[in-house]
Design an enzyme around this catalytic site. Structure first.
Site: not given
Length: 253
Positions: A142, A156, A160
């Site tokens: 991402s 998060y 990633k």
């Protein structure tokens, strides 16, 4: 079911991008192994694929559960004698929390969903990928892996970034077997992933396209076509790469 066709295992594939990938690979002749945790949705998706003359099966297991991942992927590999493509599609934001008030449980749950899942599934699939044809693993990272995520999404982004690194590490590890490992980095894709903000703040959701060079949000099929390319022979000399699928969003405007 025939074991002659190529076999693709796709985690988190009962909806959104994952199901679009499943359909695209199925159209390209793969036997599709769908994974998810919603058994009802899984059964429905299998019927949808079969209605399109795509061979498909559903295996319900939690990608964060080491034992479930290992036993199910082993069962797939033993049934078909090989795995040709593993798409580690499962993942998600997992919620938002600033680091100061973040619980260890939350931290571990997000890391488990996005990073542990890739490790568990890849490790279990490798013995069967070695028996596959032009075998490869495709992961999902991402923009958050580079910009560390928005407010409350720091872990998060951290998870990633780990996926970005493990993609390259797996590519190094598996090159001697001819197994390629790549990642895609989807931008803002119009899926249920964004359903909450789409319903509560539609004007914010609509404004997101203003930060995308091509002036629109992505569709699941935009990701599926790139995953299908990476899974195919046309990408035979591509490994350890991450392809941005964001309409130029990563550049910012």
């Amino acid at each position: 079911m025939s074991t002659k066709s190529k076999v693709a295992v796709i985690t988190g594939a009962t909806g959104g991008i994952g199901f679009a990938v499943a359909r695209k690979l199925g159209q390209n002749g793969f036997t599709i192994i769908l994974n998810g945790i919603d058994d009802e949705a899984g059964a429905a998706r299998v019927q949808e694929l079969k209605a399109e003359n795509i061979e498909a099966e559903y295996y319900g297991f939690d990608v964060t559960n080491e034992d479930e991942v290992t036993s199910n992927i082993k069962a797939v590999g033993e049934k078909y004698g090989k795995i040709d493509v593993l798409v580690n599609n499962a993942g998600g934001l997992g919620g938002r929390s600033r680091f100061e008030e973040m619980t260890t449980e939350f931290y571990r749950s997000v890391m488990a969903l996005n990073l542990d899942s890739v490790f568990f599934a890849s490790r279990a699939a490798i013995p069967f990928l070695k028996k596959g044809e032009h075998a490869s693993i495709i992961n999902y990272t991402s923009n958050a892996a580079w910009n560390a995520g928005g407010p409350g999404a720091g872990v998060y982004g951290t998870s990633k970034a780990g996926v970005h690194a493990i993609t390259r590490a797996l590519a190094k590890d598996l090159a001697e077997y001819g197994i390629r490992v790549n990642a895609v980095s989807p931008g803002t894709i119009d899926t249920p992933f964004h359903s909450q903000i789409k319903s509560t703040k539609p004007e914010v959701f609509a404004s997101w396209k203003n930060n995308i060079l091509l002036g629109r949000l992505g569709q699941p099929e935009d990701v599926a076509s790139v995953v299908a390319f990476l899974a195919g022979e046309g990408a035979a000399f591509i490994t350890a790469e991450t392809i941005q699928i964001g309409g130029g969003q990563a550049l910012g405007i």
